[in-house]
Design an enzyme around this catalytic site. Structure first.
Site, short mmCIF file in Angstrom:
data_model
loop_
_atom_site.label_atom_id
_atom_site.label_comp_id
_atom_site.label_asym_id
_atom_site.label_seq_id
_atom_site.Cartn_x
_atom_site.Cartn_y
_atom_site.Cartn_z
N ASN A 90 0.85 -1.18 0.00
CA ASN A 90 0.00 0.00 0.00
C ASN A 90 0.89 1.24 0.00
OD1 ASN A 90 -2.32 -1.61 0.19
ND2 ASN A 90 -2.20 -1.68 2.42
N HIS A 103 6.60 -1.46 3.45
CA HIS A 103 6.31 -2.83 3.86
C HIS A 103 5.55 -3.57 2.79
CE1 HIS A 103 3.19 -0.12 5.42
NE2 HIS A 103 2.32 -1.10 5.28
P1 DGP Z 1 -0.67 -0.40 5.82
O1 DGP Z 1 -2.10 -0.10 6.11
O2 DGP Z 1 -0.43 -0.95 4.43
O3 DGP Z 1 0.24 0.77 6.15
O4 DGP Z 1 -0.29 -1.60 6.77
C1 DGP Z 1 0.14 -1.44 8.08
C2 DGP Z 1 -0.07 -2.75 8.76
O5 DGP Z 1 0.62 -2.72 9.99
C3 DGP Z 1 -1.52 -3.07 9.10
O6 DGP Z 1 -1.92 -4.25 8.40
C4 DGP Z 1 -1.53 -3.32 10.59
C5 DGP Z 1 -0.08 -3.49 10.93
N1 DGP Z 1 0.31 -3.01 12.23
C6 DGP Z 1 0.05 -1.79 12.77
N2 DGP Z 1 0.59 -1.67 13.99
C7 DGP Z 1 1.24 -2.86 14.23
C8 DGP Z 1 2.02 -3.35 15.31
O7 DGP Z 1 2.25 -2.69 16.32
N3 DGP Z 1 2.52 -4.62 15.19
C9 DGP Z 1 2.30 -5.38 14.08
N4 DGP Z 1 2.83 -6.60 14.06
N5 DGP Z 1 1.57 -4.94 13.03
C10 DGP Z 1 1.06 -3.70 13.11
#
Ligand code: DGP
Length: 117
Positions: A90, A103
């Site tokens: 994204n 990511h």
């Molecule tokens: P995006 O919406 O493409 O920026 O994806 C960000 C992703 O990060 C979303 O799927 C949720 C994940 N995410 C957010 N905070 C955390 C966290 O503290 N730990 C982990 N493992 N994932 C997280």
């Protein structure tokens, strides 16, 4: 950079908050998404701070290649190479990006619909 300015992913890289790590090497880190959108939902990130795909340029050629080549390694570790998976990056507001650190989402474990919402 102060701790407050760090993205959540930089804090994971620095070991300040925990993550369920699947794979890491010198350049990248893969860990389970905290809010999974599929039975398997792993995030693969570079350890270098890069905002998103749109921030990539020629200086990132090796790193970007390494990141993509790491996807099938992670897929094998997760056992999803035969059933298949989706890789999503994204980018920006309309792309639905919420964390400003590059990511790749690796999604699997059920048939994924197309087009995305
Ligand atoms: P995006 O919406 O493409 O920026 O994806 C960000 C992703 O990060 C979303 O799927 C949720 C994940 N995410 C957010 N905070 C955390 C966290 O503290 N730990 C982990 N493992 N994932 C997280």
């Amino acid at each position: 950079m102060t701790s407050e300015e760090k993205t959540i992913f930089k804090k994971i890289i620095d070991g300040e908050i925990p993550a369920n790590v699947v794979f890491q090497d010198d350049l990248c880190l893969a860990f389970h998404d905290a809010f999974p959108q599929a039975p398997v939902h792993v995030l693969l990130i570079p350890k270098q701070e890069i905002e998103n795909v749109d921030s990539l340029d020629d200086q990132h050629r090796d790193l970007a290649g390494h990141l993509l080549l790491t996807v099938p390694k992670v897929a094998r570790l997760l056992g999803i190479e035969d059933s298949g998976y989706r890789v999503v990056a994204n980018c920006g507001k309309d792309g639905g990006q919420s964390v400003d650190h590059l990511h790749l989402h690796i999604l699997a474990g059920r048939p994924l619909t197309w087009p995305p919402g």
